[in-house]
Structures are given as C-alpha cells and as structure tokens.
Design an enzyme around this catalytic site. Structure first.
Site, PDB file in Angstrom:
ATOM      1  CE1 TYR A 104      13.427  31.602   2.382  1.00  0.00           C
ATOM      2  CE2 TYR A 104      13.284  29.196   2.358  1.00  0.00           C
ATOM      3  CZ  TYR A 104      13.215  30.425   1.698  1.00  0.00           C
ATOM      4  OH  TYR A 104      12.934  30.452   0.375  1.00  0.00           O
ATOM      5  CE  LYS A 121      -0.427  -0.224   5.040  1.00  0.00           C
ATOM      6  NZ  LYS A 121      -1.295  -0.739   6.119  1.00  0.00           N
TER       7      LYS A 121
HETATM    8  C1  LIG Z   1      -0.730  -1.977   6.564  1.00  0.00           C
HETATM    9  C2  LIG Z   1      -1.388  -3.254   6.815  1.00  0.00           C
HETATM   10  C3  LIG Z   1      -0.637  -4.431   6.935  1.00  0.00           C
HETATM   11  C4  LIG Z   1       0.869  -4.441   6.909  1.00  0.00           C
HETATM   12  O1  LIG Z   1       1.361  -3.892   8.117  1.00  0.00           O
HETATM   13  P1  LIG Z   1       2.913  -3.883   8.417  1.00  0.00           P
HETATM   14  O2  LIG Z   1       3.005  -3.574   9.863  1.00  0.00           O
HETATM   15  O3  LIG Z   1       3.510  -2.823   7.570  1.00  0.00           O
HETATM   16  O4  LIG Z   1       3.430  -5.220   8.090  1.00  0.00           O
HETATM   17  C5  LIG Z   1      -1.321  -5.621   7.100  1.00  0.00           C
HETATM   18  N1  LIG Z   1      -2.674  -5.652   7.142  1.00  0.00           N
HETATM   19  C6  LIG Z   1      -3.421  -4.532   7.039  1.00  0.00           C
HETATM   20  C7  LIG Z   1      -4.901  -4.644   7.098  1.00  0.00           C
HETATM   21  C8  LIG Z   1      -2.816  -3.298   6.873  1.00  0.00           C
HETATM   22  O5  LIG Z   1      -3.570  -2.197   6.761  1.00  0.00           O
END
Ligand SMILES: *Cc1c(COP(=O)(O)O)cnc(C)c1O
Length: 378
Positions: free
Chosen positions: A271, A44
């Site tokens: 800045y 994601k």
């Molecule tokens: C983001 C997510 C994961 C992965 O989580 P990590 O801690 O990055 O491994 C797994 N399941 C769901 C539903 C998520 O939203």
C-alpha cells in the site's frame, strides 16, 4: 480466540509457548527469593500475550504461591479452570464489580473509601469475608492512596465488617530504569507509612513492593512477597540483569511464506508504494499483520528469519500481511518456515529487538499479539 469447531487446520502464524522454559523461569526467580518471601506470578494482560489459563496452571505447578491478573475477567477464567491459589486483581475495579470479585474469590486492592464500603456491604450480605490489600501511591501517581491520607482511610475503613486486611503494597515508578535513589525514597516512604499505621494498630501482614526488577536486583526489598511479571516470560526488564539471573524467552512466533514472487526493478511494493524495488527482487508474503498485533511501525524496518537468514520487511504492513525481501535467500520457496520472533539456525530475533524497531518495549510487543494467533503449548 474461539475457532469454528469445523476447522481442521489454521492460519500458519503460530505462537509456540514453551511451558518448560516458563517453569524454569519461575524456579530461577523463586531461587532469588529464598524461602522468606511468597511469589506472586503476575500474569496480567493474558499472561503478557502467552495465554492466561495455560500459563496460570503452569505457574501454580512451578510453585507460585499466588497469581496476579489484570481484572475480574481473567480471574474468573482462572477460577473456572480449577485454580485455587489466591488471585490478585492488579487493576482497579469498579463498585459494580465488587460482587463478582466475591463470587470468584478474588483479592482486589482498595484505594478509596467508596470501594471499601461497597465491598463491606456486599460481603456482609453474603455472610463472607473478602481479603483485601491496600495500595499506597509512593510515586507512580496512578492508583493508590496518598501516604498522607492513608491513616484517615484506615480510621474510617479498617473496622468495616466483611473485610480482611490481608496486605499492603506499592508499585515503584522508576526501578526498571535503575533509578535507585528515587526507588529507595519510594521504598522508605512505603516503610514509614506502614510503620505509622502499625503504631496506630492497623496491621497488614503481607507487605510487598517487588516487581521483576526488584525481585532480581534488590533482595533487601523483597519483604513478604515478590511480584515478577515480564521476567517470568524470559525478559528481565533491564539488560544489566542478565548477569544475575538466567531466563529464557518462552514464546516463539512462527509462520510460513504463503507467496514468493519476483518483481522487476522500480516496482512499488505494498500500500502506498513506500518501498520500491531497486533490482529484480524476490518478495515474499507472510500472513501476519496489524490485526495480529504486528505493529505498523515495523514497516520498512523490522526483519524476520527465513532459511537461517535475516530478511527485511519491505513496504507498509497491512491488516493481515507483511512483505519481506528474500532476494538473497538461496532456494527460498512458498511454504518455507518464517521465524518472526525467536531463534532459527544461528540467527535470532527476540522481543527486545522488535521493541527497538517499534520504538516501544517488550511488554507491548508481547501483549499486543492478538488472540487470533494460534497458541501452541509444549
Ligand atoms: C505489572 C505489575 C507487576 C509486574 O511488573 P513487571 O515489571 O512486569 O515484573 C507487579 N506489580 C504490579 C502492581 C503490576 O501492575
């Protein structure tokens, strides 16, 4: 980011993505699951900043059974790139997105009757069936159906046409923190809820709860599928996990010094003049800034590596530039390579260190990196 086709060279700030390291990480995590559980590569948020399409392809090549993405947008990009494995949408979708989900053959989760009914209606119209996973809220209190409401949800929705109830899952609230008592309670609540549903004849073949931490530390909770995300990119969520699994950072962030100049003592730098030279100092400009997702909190705090030596960030980080003190670096000159994240010589700065300076976490460091930073895959 789309670049003009006329451009023949780009800004020197580059994110080098090592697909071989990514491949090895997938295999390391796969080894932990044995053959009993499927592996969903969670890619994601543009693959935690690494680029969702190249990483999606690499994940499938490395043997991931499924992919997990933020939303319909990322799912559609993966489909258009020719990826055929099941793709799960991990964020909620709106009712309006139901038809795109179907169009691109994506797998959403459902946690409301309204969405189940909408998906059913759209699927029926298209004479098709949509695979869906039910999400249970066992303690994160974000998405998901309350365990006490899930039976009534199934009584209303399970027989809706056009839906294939493929799976059921939850996402733990405190596993990364190593809060095992709480996590085991959430796990038990999940198992109890699922078995109650099964007693009533509501079956969900693919049961899953394991993000990176559980994938690494708790094989007893792998169930039918694991869902590691951040660990795929070389960063186990907790340092204690380095003893269990050998993962390599996938991304290196490099740039070049675009200006080096000497400033006399007592000169305000950047800045607001939040840094003032003490002696005659050499200050260099690195072309990365807030607009690249390099956070302001690193001002006067973070470091980079030049000629095998650490150099401190001085002054406030601007939209497109960061200033570093290179006074102590022999022979430093414009065009020198700067390692912003990664290894150079015997020095290294990895994402957890940057996260510390920012008072944040690795997820934010990586996923903040904007699309305008050129990604180079090897
Ligand atoms: C983001 C997510 C994961 C992965 O989580 P990590 O801690 O990055 O491994 C797994 N399941 C769901 C539903 C998520 O939203």
């Amino acid at each position: 980011m789309q670049h003009s086709a006329m451009i023949t060279s780009h800004n020197p700030t580059v994110a080098e993505v090592d697909l071989h390291a990514f491949h090895r990480n997938v295999q390391q995590l796969r080894k932990l699951t044995g053959n009993g559980s499927m592996l969903m590569a969670v890619i994601k948020t543009n693959a935690y900043g690494h680029g969702v399409v190249p990483i999606g392809k690499a994940a499938v090549n490395a043997g991931a059974d499924r992919l997990g993405v933020t939303g319909v947008e990322e799912g559609a990009l993966l489909r258009e790139s020719g990826i055929n494995v099941p793709i799960h949408i991990l964020s909620s979708i709106t009712l309006e997105q139901a038809s795109d989900v179907m169009e691109y053959g994506l797998t959403p989760f459902v946690a409301s009757k309204e969405l189940a009914e909408k998906i059913s209606t759209v699927a029926e119209k298209q004479h098709t069936t949509v695979p869906v996973h039910v999400k249970i809220d066992t303690g994160l209190h974000r998405f998901g159906i309350d365990p006490q409401d899930v039976l009534s949800f199934c009584e209303t929705c399970y027989s809706l046409p056009g839906i294939r109830w493929e799976g059921i899952y939850t996402h733990f609230s405190s596993a990364d923190e190593g809060e095992w008592k709480k996590t085991e309670h959430e796990y038990q609540l999940f198992l109890d809820t699922v078995s109650e549903l099964e007693n009533y004849g509501f079956h969900f073949p693919v049961k899953h709860v394991a993000a990176s931490t559980i994938t690494i530390e708790r094989p007893d909770m792998h169930l039918n599928m694991v869902r590691p995300g951040i660990a795929l990119f070389g960063y186990p969520p907790a340092p204690r996990q380095k003893k269990i699994v050998d993962l390599e950072p996938v991304m290196r962030l490099q740039s070049k010094l675009v200006r080096v100049r000497e400033l006399p003592p007592n000169t305000p730098v950047g800045y607001g003049g939040s840094y003032i030279t003490k002696d005659t100092e050499k200050i260099a400009v690195v072309p990365i800034g807030l607009g690249d997702g390099y956070h302001r909190a690193l001002s006067n705090k973070g470091q980079m590596i030049v000629r095998g030596k650490r150099a401190r960030i001085v002054g406030a980080i601007a939209l497109d530039q960061t200033l570093i003190d290179v006074s102590h670096i022999e022979g430093v000159t414009e065009g020198d390579t700067v390692t912003i994240m990664g290894k150079q010589g015997d020095k290294e700065i990895f994402a957890p260190q940057i996260a510390d300076w920012m008072n944040s976490n690795v997820d934010e460091v990586l996923s903040s990196l904007m699309q305008r930073i050129q990604r180079e895959y090897s």
